[in-house]
Structure formats: structure tokens, C-alpha cells
Motif scaffolding. Sequence first.
Motif, PDB file in Angstrom:
ATOM      1  N   PHE A 102       0.824  -1.205   0.000  1.00  9.50           N
ATOM      2  CA  PHE A 102       0.000   0.000   0.000  1.00  9.50           C
ATOM      3  C   PHE A 102       0.863   1.263   0.000  1.00  9.50           C
ATOM      4  O   PHE A 102       0.556   2.243  -0.687  1.00  9.50           O
ATOM      5  CB  PHE A 102      -0.914   0.022   1.228  1.00  9.50           C
ATOM      6  N   GLY A 103       1.952   1.252   0.783  1.00 11.15           N
ATOM      7  CA  GLY A 103       2.814   2.431   0.870  1.00 11.15           C
ATOM      8  C   GLY A 103       3.496   2.743  -0.448  1.00 11.15           C
ATOM      9  O   GLY A 103       3.553   3.902  -0.877  1.00 11.15           O
ATOM     10  N   ILE A 104       4.023   1.702  -1.120  1.00 12.37           N
ATOM     11  CA  ILE A 104       4.668   1.905  -2.413  1.00 12.37           C
ATOM     12  C   ILE A 104       3.648   2.373  -3.448  1.00 12.37           C
ATOM     13  O   ILE A 104       3.925   3.273  -4.256  1.00 12.37           O
ATOM     14  CB  ILE A 104       5.371   0.610  -2.875  1.00 12.37           C
ATOM     15  N   PHE A 105       2.454   1.777  -3.413  1.00 12.92           N
ATOM     16  CA  PHE A 105       1.413   2.168  -4.364  1.00 12.92           C
ATOM     17  C   PHE A 105       1.032   3.632  -4.176  1.00 12.92           C
ATOM     18  O   PHE A 105       0.924   4.388  -5.158  1.00 12.92           O
ATOM     19  CB  PHE A 105       0.188   1.272  -4.172  1.00 12.92           C
ATOM     20  N   ARG A 106       0.825   4.050  -2.933  1.00 10.23           N
ATOM     21  CA  ARG A 106       0.444   5.440  -2.673  1.00 10.23           C
ATOM     22  C   ARG A 106       1.526   6.405  -3.134  1.00 10.23           C
ATOM     23  O   ARG A 106       1.236   7.467  -3.691  1.00 10.23           O
ATOM     24  CB  ARG A 106       0.165   5.646  -1.183  1.00 10.23           C
ATOM     25  N   TYR A 107       2.779   6.039  -2.901  1.00  8.65           N
ATOM     26  CA  TYR A 107       3.873   6.915  -3.315  1.00  8.65           C
ATOM     27  C   TYR A 107       3.984   6.971  -4.830  1.00  8.65           C
ATOM     28  O   TYR A 107       4.181   8.047  -5.408  1.00  8.65           O
ATOM     29  CB  TYR A 107       5.188   6.424  -2.717  1.00  8.65           C
ATOM     30  N   GLN A 108       3.827   5.823  -5.485  1.00  9.15           N
ATOM     31  CA  GLN A 108       4.093   5.740  -6.913  1.00  9.15           C
ATOM     32  C   GLN A 108       3.011   6.399  -7.756  1.00  9.15           C
ATOM     33  O   GLN A 108       3.316   7.077  -8.745  1.00  9.15           O
ATOM     34  CB  GLN A 108       4.247   4.257  -7.313  1.00  9.15           C
ATOM     35  N   VAL A 109       1.738   6.222  -7.392  1.00  8.40           N
ATOM     36  CA  VAL A 109       0.653   6.719  -8.243  1.00  8.40           C
ATOM     37  C   VAL A 109       0.247   8.143  -7.903  1.00  8.40           C
ATOM     38  O   VAL A 109      -0.462   8.790  -8.681  1.00  8.40           O
ATOM     39  CB  VAL A 109      -0.574   5.794  -8.165  1.00  8.40           C
ATOM     40  N   LEU A 112      -7.840   4.437  -1.711  1.00 15.33           N
ATOM     41  CA  LEU A 112      -7.082   3.618  -0.770  1.00 15.33           C
ATOM     42  C   LEU A 112      -6.718   4.415   0.473  1.00 15.33           C
ATOM     43  O   LEU A 112      -6.815   3.908   1.605  1.00 15.33           O
ATOM     44  CB  LEU A 112      -5.822   3.076  -1.440  1.00 15.33           C
ATOM     45  N   THR A 113      -6.307   5.658   0.278  1.00 12.88           N
ATOM     46  CA  THR A 113      -5.958   6.515   1.404  1.00 12.88           C
ATOM     47  C   THR A 113      -7.141   6.695   2.350  1.00 12.88           C
ATOM     48  O   THR A 113      -6.981   6.664   3.575  1.00 12.88           O
ATOM     49  CB  THR A 113      -5.481   7.891   0.906  1.00 12.88           C
ATOM     50  N   VAL A 160       5.813   3.411   5.497  1.00 15.90           N
ATOM     51  CA  VAL A 160       6.537   3.097   4.260  1.00 15.90           C
ATOM     52  C   VAL A 160       6.532   4.294   3.315  1.00 15.90           C
ATOM     53  O   VAL A 160       7.572   4.654   2.742  1.00 15.90           O
ATOM     54  CB  VAL A 160       5.909   1.862   3.578  1.00 15.90           C
ATOM     55  N   ARG A 161       5.374   4.903   3.144  1.00 23.64           N
ATOM     56  CA  ARG A 161       5.289   6.056   2.248  1.00 23.64           C
ATOM     57  C   ARG A 161       6.209   7.175   2.714  1.00 23.64           C
ATOM     58  O   ARG A 161       6.955   7.761   1.912  1.00 23.64           O
ATOM     59  CB  ARG A 161       3.854   6.567   2.179  1.00 23.64           C
ATOM     60  N   MET A 183      14.231   0.644  -6.798  1.00 21.47           N
ATOM     61  CA  MET A 183      13.522   0.426  -5.541  1.00 21.47           C
ATOM     62  C   MET A 183      14.240  -0.585  -4.652  1.00 21.47           C
ATOM     63  O   MET A 183      14.406  -0.364  -3.443  1.00 21.47           O
ATOM     64  CB  MET A 183      12.091  -0.039  -5.823  1.00 21.47           C
ATOM     65  N   THR A 184      14.672  -1.700  -5.227  1.00 25.91           N
ATOM     66  CA  THR A 184      15.248  -2.777  -4.417  1.00 25.91           C
ATOM     67  C   THR A 184      16.684  -2.493  -3.974  1.00 25.91           C
ATOM     68  O   THR A 184      17.085  -2.901  -2.881  1.00 25.91           O
ATOM     69  CB  THR A 184      15.216  -4.108  -5.185  1.00 25.91           C
TER      70      THR A 184
END
Length: 217
Positions: free
Chosen positions: A39-46, A54-55, A107-108, A133-134
Motif C-alpha cells: 500500500f505504501g509503495i502504491f500510494r507513493y508511486q501513483v 485507498l488513502t 513506508v510512504r 527500488m530494491t
Amino acid sequence: MFDTALSANDLIFLAKGAGMTIFVTLIAVFCGTVLGIVFGIFRYQVGPVIAAPLTFVLDVFRSIPLLIQLVLANAFLGMVLRLGMSGLTVACIVLTLYTSAYCAEIVRGAIESVPQPVRRAARSLGLSWRQDMTNIVLPLAVRVGLPSWIGLSLGVMKDSALVYVVQVTELLKSTQILITRLQEPLLLLMICGAFYFLISFPVARLGGYLEKRWTHD
């Protein structure tokens, strides 16, 4: 002379309650962390606009007290959907979502703390998004987010005391049962506190050790 009706079997009963607390916490923290990372990566990326639904859902889980979430989830899954889930299953599901909501924000924020020049340099070297990212972002973000994650894990362990409302006999519920039977609240609460300390202290020290080690690397 100190006299108590507490027996070895009562201590075993408390130890079983502590084992249930550890079990519920491990399930919630592991599954909640995995979901929180996604969820954190998704929120940051999009970005905030696309991630708004989602938020909103995550904000709901962070805003409503955990006790109310447990009661509502137990009633909804059992009475409305008639799924017949055990209290333990309901507790793990709710605590997992509760943990993921907070972990996603950790995470975000940790990813956003990585300087943009570092990311631009990585991409200029030809690294793909996954490699960036990795190999660059997540290792740096872990150092920033680890203290908050340790605090979250300890908080979830203590919040797991609320799962008694869905008929899960964890450590605090076990203590309450013995208090009702033995009428020795002070002694039993001291023992309960000692169990919580024994569970949480190694986690806190491990987090401190990792944080110090990574800071000096």
C-alpha cells in the motif's frame, strides 16, 4: 508472610494466554507489514489523486478505535455475511488491516525521505524502476522507517489485549479470569505486566541494535 492461592497451573494458564498474544501479534505484524509495504509503495508511486480511495480506507482504519473495529467486524462477518469465522480469525483479520494502515504511512514517509537526487542518479545510470527500488530506495527507507515500525509492532502487541471482545483468551483476558477466581488483582496484574515486558523488551532491544548498527555503517 506472603500467602497466595496462585498455583503452577495458573501460571501455565497465563503462559498460554501470553502465547496467544504472541501468535496474534506475529500474524498481524507479518501480514500487516506485507500489505503496508504494498500500500505504501502504491500510494507513493501513483500520487495522492489516484490513491485517494485507498488513502480514505486506510484513514478509516487509523481513525476508528480498534475496539469498535473488532466489534463491528465480528458482527458483520458473523451476523450479516454468516461466514461463521472464529473469534481468532476475526481478530487476526482486523489487526492485520489495522497494522497495514499504519505501516503504509510509515513506508510512504520513509520512501519520500530518500533524496530525489539519489533516485535521479540511479535512473541516470540505467537502473530500472525495480532495481532502483530494491537496490537504492528500500534499503535507505528501511533505516528511516525501522524505529517507527518497531514502535508499531510493540503497539500492536499491547493493542491485542482488546481481542477479548471477540472471545479470544489472550494474556490480559487470562489475567482477568484468574483475578475473578482468586481475588488477587495486584499480584496477577504484576505477573501480567512481567509477561508483557518479557515479550516486548527483546523486540525493543533488537530494534535499537539494528538502528545503531545501520546508522554507523
